[in-house]
Enzyme design. Structure first.
Site, PDB file in Angstrom:
ATOM      1  N   GLN A   1      23.722 -17.451   5.231  1.00 19.91           N
ATOM      2  CA  GLN A   1      24.512 -16.332   4.728  1.00 19.91           C
ATOM      3  C   GLN A   1      23.752 -15.416   3.781  1.00 19.91           C
ATOM      4  O   GLN A   1      24.161 -14.281   3.579  1.00 19.91           O
ATOM      5  CB  GLN A   1      25.784 -16.865   4.046  1.00 19.91           C
ATOM      6  CG  GLN A   1      26.702 -17.579   5.024  1.00 19.91           C
ATOM      7  CD  GLN A   1      27.967 -18.078   4.362  1.00 19.91           C
ATOM      8  OE1 GLN A   1      27.993 -19.176   3.831  1.00 19.91           O
ATOM      9  NE2 GLN A   1      29.013 -17.271   4.369  1.00 19.91           N
TER      10      GLN A   1
ATOM     11  N   HIS B   1      22.446 -13.866  17.787  1.00 19.36           N
ATOM     12  CA  HIS B   1      21.595 -13.014  18.638  1.00 19.36           C
ATOM     13  C   HIS B   1      22.097 -12.943  20.076  1.00 19.36           C
ATOM     14  O   HIS B   1      22.037 -11.898  20.704  1.00 19.36           O
ATOM     15  CB  HIS B   1      20.148 -13.546  18.657  1.00 19.36           C
ATOM     16  CG  HIS B   1      19.415 -13.296  17.369  1.00 19.36           C
ATOM     17  ND1 HIS B   1      18.316 -14.030  16.983  1.00 19.36           N
ATOM     18  CD2 HIS B   1      19.624 -12.394  16.382  1.00 19.36           C
ATOM     19  CE1 HIS B   1      17.880 -13.583  15.813  1.00 19.36           C
ATOM     20  NE2 HIS B   1      18.667 -12.600  15.434  1.00 19.36           N
TER      21      HIS B   1
ATOM     22  N   ASP C   1      19.830 -11.854  10.104  1.00 15.47           N
ATOM     23  CA  ASP C   1      18.366 -11.680  10.138  1.00 15.47           C
ATOM     24  C   ASP C   1      17.806 -11.302   8.771  1.00 15.47           C
ATOM     25  O   ASP C   1      16.725 -11.743   8.390  1.00 15.47           O
ATOM     26  CB  ASP C   1      17.973 -10.572  11.130  1.00 15.47           C
ATOM     27  CG  ASP C   1      18.093 -11.024  12.583  1.00 15.47           C
ATOM     28  OD1 ASP C   1      18.517 -12.185  12.809  1.00 15.47           O
ATOM     29  OD2 ASP C   1      17.764 -10.234  13.486  1.00 15.47           O
TER      30      ASP C   1
ATOM     31  N   ARG D   1      24.695 -23.708  -6.551  1.00 14.20           N
ATOM     32  CA  ARG D   1      24.711 -24.483  -5.319  1.00 14.20           C
ATOM     33  C   ARG D   1      24.162 -23.605  -4.207  1.00 14.20           C
ATOM     34  O   ARG D   1      24.674 -22.503  -3.976  1.00 14.20           O
ATOM     35  CB  ARG D   1      26.147 -24.892  -4.997  1.00 14.20           C
ATOM     36  CG  ARG D   1      26.258 -25.547  -3.642  1.00 14.20           C
ATOM     37  CD  ARG D   1      27.689 -25.843  -3.194  1.00 14.20           C
ATOM     38  NE  ARG D   1      27.600 -26.350  -1.831  1.00 14.20           N
ATOM     39  CZ  ARG D   1      28.535 -26.248  -0.906  1.00 14.20           C
ATOM     40  NH1 ARG D   1      29.686 -25.681  -1.188  1.00 14.20           N
ATOM     41  NH2 ARG D   1      28.331 -26.721   0.300  1.00 14.20           N
TER      42      ARG D   1
ATOM     43  N   HIS E   1      24.169 -26.673   5.748  1.00 11.19           N
ATOM     44  CA  HIS E   1      25.387 -25.866   5.695  1.00 11.19           C
ATOM     45  C   HIS E   1      25.492 -25.114   7.030  1.00 11.19           C
ATOM     46  O   HIS E   1      25.363 -23.896   7.084  1.00 11.19           O
ATOM     47  CB  HIS E   1      25.334 -24.913   4.493  1.00 11.19           C
ATOM     48  CG  HIS E   1      26.647 -24.308   4.110  1.00 11.19           C
ATOM     49  ND1 HIS E   1      27.162 -24.376   2.833  1.00 11.19           N
ATOM     50  CD2 HIS E   1      27.553 -23.614   4.830  1.00 11.19           C
ATOM     51  CE1 HIS E   1      28.336 -23.739   2.796  1.00 11.19           C
ATOM     52  NE2 HIS E   1      28.588 -23.269   3.994  1.00 11.19           N
TER      53      HIS E   1
ATOM     54  N   ASN F   1      27.903 -29.849   4.421  1.00 13.04           N
ATOM     55  CA  ASN F   1      29.036 -29.045   3.978  1.00 13.04           C
ATOM     56  C   ASN F   1      30.175 -29.068   4.995  1.00 13.04           C
ATOM     57  O   ASN F   1      29.966 -28.769   6.167  1.00 13.04           O
ATOM     58  CB  ASN F   1      28.603 -27.592   3.780  1.00 13.04           C
ATOM     59  CG  ASN F   1      29.759 -26.714   3.359  1.00 13.04           C
ATOM     60  OD1 ASN F   1      30.292 -26.859   2.260  1.00 13.04           O
ATOM     61  ND2 ASN F   1      30.195 -25.829   4.245  1.00 13.04           N
ATOM     62  N   GLU F   2      31.360 -29.392   4.544  1.00 11.81           N
ATOM     63  CA  GLU F   2      32.587 -29.262   5.344  1.00 11.81           C
ATOM     64  C   GLU F   2      32.477 -29.747   6.778  1.00 11.81           C
ATOM     65  O   GLU F   2      32.634 -28.965   7.722  1.00 11.81           O
ATOM     66  CB  GLU F   2      33.050 -27.795   5.348  1.00 11.81           C
ATOM     67  CG  GLU F   2      33.403 -27.260   3.976  1.00 11.81           C
ATOM     68  CD  GLU F   2      34.079 -25.889   4.018  1.00 11.81           C
ATOM     69  OE1 GLU F   2      34.053 -25.240   5.076  1.00 11.81           O
ATOM     70  OE2 GLU F   2      34.638 -25.483   2.991  1.00 11.81           O
TER      71      GLU F   2
ATOM     72  N   ASN G   1      36.256 -28.465  -1.486  1.00 14.02           N
ATOM     73  CA  ASN G   1      36.329 -27.010  -1.308  1.00 14.02           C
ATOM     74  C   ASN G   1      37.792 -26.663  -1.080  1.00 14.02           C
ATOM     75  O   ASN G   1      38.511 -27.405  -0.401  1.00 14.02           O
ATOM     76  CB  ASN G   1      35.530 -26.558  -0.077  1.00 14.02           C
ATOM     77  CG  ASN G   1      34.035 -26.802  -0.227  1.00 14.02           C
ATOM     78  OD1 ASN G   1      33.563 -27.348  -1.224  1.00 14.02           O
ATOM     79  ND2 ASN G   1      33.283 -26.396   0.775  1.00 14.02           N
TER      80      ASN G   1
ATOM     81  N   TYR H   1      40.657 -23.174  -0.681  1.00 11.79           N
ATOM     82  CA  TYR H   1      40.945 -21.738  -0.687  1.00 11.79           C
ATOM     83  C   TYR H   1      42.434 -21.399  -0.635  1.00 11.79           C
ATOM     84  O   TYR H   1      42.894 -20.495  -1.287  1.00 11.79           O
ATOM     85  CB  TYR H   1      40.258 -21.048   0.513  1.00 11.79           C
ATOM     86  CG  TYR H   1      38.759 -21.011   0.398  1.00 11.79           C
ATOM     87  CD1 TYR H   1      38.124 -19.952  -0.239  1.00 11.79           C
ATOM     88  CD2 TYR H   1      37.976 -22.044   0.894  1.00 11.79           C
ATOM     89  CE1 TYR H   1      36.742 -19.911  -0.369  1.00 11.79           C
ATOM     90  CE2 TYR H   1      36.594 -22.019   0.765  1.00 11.79           C
ATOM     91  CZ  TYR H   1      35.984 -20.948   0.137  1.00 11.79           C
ATOM     92  OH  TYR H   1      34.625 -20.917   0.007  1.00 11.79           O
TER      93      TYR H   1
ATOM     94  N   GLU I   1      33.579 -25.183  -3.871  1.00  8.25           N
ATOM     95  CA  GLU I   1      33.887 -23.837  -3.375  1.00  8.25           C
ATOM     96  C   GLU I   1      35.317 -23.487  -3.732  1.00  8.25           C
ATOM     97  O   GLU I   1      36.213 -24.316  -3.595  1.00  8.25           O
ATOM     98  CB  GLU I   1      33.765 -23.746  -1.835  1.00  8.25           C
ATOM     99  CG  GLU I   1      32.354 -23.688  -1.322  1.00  8.25           C
ATOM    100  CD  GLU I   1      32.278 -23.529   0.195  1.00  8.25           C
ATOM    101  OE1 GLU I   1      33.199 -22.936   0.794  1.00  8.25           O
ATOM    102  OE2 GLU I   1      31.299 -24.015   0.774  1.00  8.25           O
TER     103      GLU I   1
HETATM  104  C1  LIG Z   1      11.411 -10.842  13.217  1.00  8.75           C
HETATM  105  O1  LIG Z   1      12.701 -10.311  13.490  1.00  8.75           O
HETATM  106  C2  LIG Z   1      12.810  -8.918  13.265  1.00  8.75           C
HETATM  107  C3  LIG Z   1      14.253  -8.558  13.493  1.00  8.75           C
HETATM  108  O2  LIG Z   1      15.038  -9.078  12.464  1.00  8.75           O
HETATM  109  C4  LIG Z   1      11.873  -8.165  14.165  1.00  8.75           C
HETATM  110  O3  LIG Z   1      11.951  -6.783  13.881  1.00  8.75           O
HETATM  111  C5  LIG Z   1      10.445  -8.652  13.943  1.00  8.75           C
HETATM  112  O4  LIG Z   1       9.576  -8.058  14.877  1.00  8.75           O
HETATM  113  C6  LIG Z   1      10.379 -10.174  14.103  1.00  8.75           C
HETATM  114  N1  LIG Z   1       9.056 -10.636  13.703  1.00  8.75           N
HETATM  115  C7  LIG Z   1       8.345 -11.475  14.427  1.00  8.75           C
HETATM  116  C8  LIG Z   1       7.027 -11.876  13.859  1.00  8.75           C
HETATM  117  O5  LIG Z   1       8.737 -11.918  15.496  1.00  8.75           O
END
Ligand SMILES: *[C@@H]1O[C@H](CO)[C@@H](O)[C@H](O)[C@H]1NC(C)=O
Ligand SMILES: *[C@@H]1O[C@H](CO)[C@@H](O)[C@H](O)[C@H]1NC(C)=O
Ligand SMILES: *[C@@H]1O[C@H](CO)[C@@H](O)[C@H](O)[C@H]1NC(C)=O
Ligand SMILES: *[C@@H]1O[C@H](CO)[C@@H](O)[C@H](O)[C@H]1NC(C)=O
Length: 520
Positions: A55, A75, A88, A113, A158, A202-203, A341, A343, A408
């Site tokens: 996260q 992805h 990312d 944590r 997690h 976690n959970e 945890n 909520y 949490e």
């Molecule tokens: C890592 O991921 C990013 C996208 O988040 C990409 O632009 C980049 O080329 C990637 N790097 C490698 C070394 O694969």
């Protein structure tokens, strides 16, 4: 009246406000800590904030990190994420950890944590090779926290396990128990001496339900209403084995504590709510995970109901697996604390559909939310402070008043800087917790706000914000900045007192009307 004179009067009013606050604090001390909305935390009580690797870290593909289930899920199936986003970059905490620690220090939190990314440490999932950059990163973060005198609470896992292990069945494969223990050993050998409290997993309950009995969370597999049972079964084994390993090989030198944490939904009275519905809902929720730890086996009501229903469905066995006597012994007692945890709450009632014979779940319980309850930005998160008190009292009565570490608690919004909803939520929930401690004798040792930074909220992407700090996701810098709740927490930590949220916010509103911002 000139602006500067106004400012002067204002500063005096502010001073008065705090003087009055302190006078009432002194006057209420000793009267069970509850008067004029002020309550003091017990000595030694830990107040902190939490996060999780996927996260916040970002840097998903740098320095030898392997692919996790969440990298893969976000992805390849962005349509399952509300805004099609991924982690990312997230908060870029991989690069900004020093700044994060400075924030933690500036707010005055006792503990932080965070979780480790398994594939940052073991890119192939297995314990060879160990990725030295992963070790370096977590070691630096832990040392930074230690230097700031912040208690370190580390979740080994997690929800972002190695994708390669998932291809081999993930938590539905019992071999995962061995793989997890191997991973934990690498962590203890390399950075265990810097960890004060270890949370193994976690959970388990939520992970198993949403990852192996629904499409919501990675890997999002659905196995005929039983994947979640196999998953929890293996996770309890992995946890217990790790606990014993720590207990036998590391505790003496590393002096930490080790346990895990489970979400428990609260309840309040309402139409159709009975002792039996409360008990049944609790056992299928909390008991599923904690009963094996405290009694050595799943709750009777789960064993009976699921066996009956599996027979009706023509399965040759119960969908709820059984522990051997040997495993019961290993699992029973394998924790140093009750990690909690929490909520939200609902009103558990029997599902009228079962009586009609048209539909029935294993529990035959549905949790009803009163439409008048306010909600956070997350549809499931109804704000019902009373529920947490009921949960704490029930844990005390059911498991012999174990030490409870809350890891949490928090509420989402859409990212408001003036997050009155969040301050009120924290205040009202913590007030119930202090009542459970002071009046009812519940042994609660720690409270952890979810979460430090606005971050990647799993399948909700960046559409829901839980942070006590704002993160600007439009800036490549991921700039952190303060919210109203940052100020509230700073004041709570400075005074070790639960400051009345309404007084605090009306004071600030008043100041703003007079031309001041809450920034000073
Ligand atoms: C890592 O991921 C990013 C996208 O988040 C990409 O632009 C980049 O080329 C990637 N790097 C490698 C070394 O694969
Ligand atoms: C470190 O924190 C503990 C509480 O967590 C406190 O008792 C102690 O005084 C602190 N030490 C320093 C040097 O700040
Ligand atoms: C598992 O999924 C089924 C089908 O969606 C659902 O009826 C059941 O309540 C789920 N069980 C759990 C424990 O989440
Ligand atoms: C980047 O972040 C740092 C720390 O949050 C801040 O001081 C700086 O002004 C930011 N830079 C930009 C270009 O936003």
């Amino acid at each position: 009246m000139t602006r500067s004179l106004k400012g002067e009067i204002f500063r005096n009013m502010a001073r008065c406000f705090w003087i009055i606050t302190f006078i009432s604090l002194i006057c209420t001390k000793g009267s069970e800590g509850q008067a004029s909305g002020l309550q003091r935390f017990p000595d030694g009580f830990l107040l902190g904030a939490a996060s999780a690797s996927y996260q916040v870290e970002g840097a998903w593909n740098v320095s030898g990190k392997g692919v996790s289930t969440w990298d893969h899920f976000a992805h390849t199936m962005p349509e399952r994420i509300a805004d099609g986003s991924n982690g990312d970059i997230a908060c870029d905490s991989y690069n900004k950890y020093k700044e994060d620690v400075q924030w933690i220090k500036s707010i005055g939190l006792d503990h932080y944590r965070f979780s480790l990314s398994w594939t940052r440490i073991l890119p192939n999932g297995f314990n060879t090779p160990v990725n030295q950059d992963g070790i370096r990163y977590y070691k630096s973060l832990l040392e930074e926290l230690k230097a700031a005198n912040i208690t370190t609470v580390v979740s080994l896992y997690h929800w972002d396990h190695p994708q390669i292990l998932e291809e081999m069945g993930g938590w539905t494969n019992e071999l995962m128990v061995r793989w997890f223990v191997d991973y934990a050993k690498v962590v203890f050998d390399n950075i265990g001496h810097l960890i004060d409290i270890v949370i193994t997993i976690n959970e388990p309950k939520l992970l198993c339900q949403q990852a192996y009995n629904s499409t919501w969370k990675a890997p999002g597999k659905v196995f005929n209403d039983m994947g979640h049972f196999f998953c929890v079964h293996n996770i309890l084994k992995a946890h217990a084995k790790t606990w014993h390993m720590y207990d036998q090989e590391y505790r003496a030198t590393q002096n930490g504590m080790i346990g895990f944490t489970t979400p428990v939904r609260g309840w309040v009275q309402g139409e159709g709510v009975t002792e039996e519905t409360i008990e049944r809902a609790f056992q299928f929720d909390c008991g599923w995970i904690m009963s094996p730890i405290y009694t050595g086996d799943y709750p009777e009501v789960m064993k009976t109901r699921i066996a009956e229903r599996s027979a009706l469905q023509n399965y040759p066995f119960s969908r709820l697996p059984e522990f051997t006597d040997e495993w019961k012994k290993i699992i029973k007692g394998a924790t140093d604390f009750f990690g909690l945890n929490h909520y939200t709450s609902s009103m558990p009632t029997f599902d009228p559909a079962e009586a009609l014979g048209t539909f029935a779940s294993d529990t035959n319980i549905i949790g009803i939310a009163d439409p008048s309850w306010p909600s956070g930005a997350s549809g499931w998160l109804h704000i019902v402070p009373e529920g947490i008190g009921n949960v704490l009292r029930k844990i005390k009565d059911t498991y012999g008043n174990p030490p409870v570490y809350m890891f949490e608690n928090g509420v989402s919004d859409k990212g408001e800087i003036e997050d009155y909803v969040r301050i009120n939520y924290y205040h009202d929930y913590i007030s119930e917790i202090l009542t459970a401690i002071v009046r009812d004798g519940c042994d609660v040792k720690a409270y952890t706000a979810w979460t430090l930074l606005d971050n990647y909220e799993w399948e909700a992407g960046y559409t829901e914000r839980f942070g006590i700090l704002k993160v600007d996701f439009d800036s490549p810098n991921r700039t952190r900045s303060e919210k109203l709740s940052t100020h509230w927490w700073r004041e709570v930590l400075r005074t070790r007192t639960l400051i009345d949220a309404r007084e605090f916010t009306s004071h600030l509103r008043q100041r703003r009307r007079e031309g001041s911002t809450f920034e000073n």
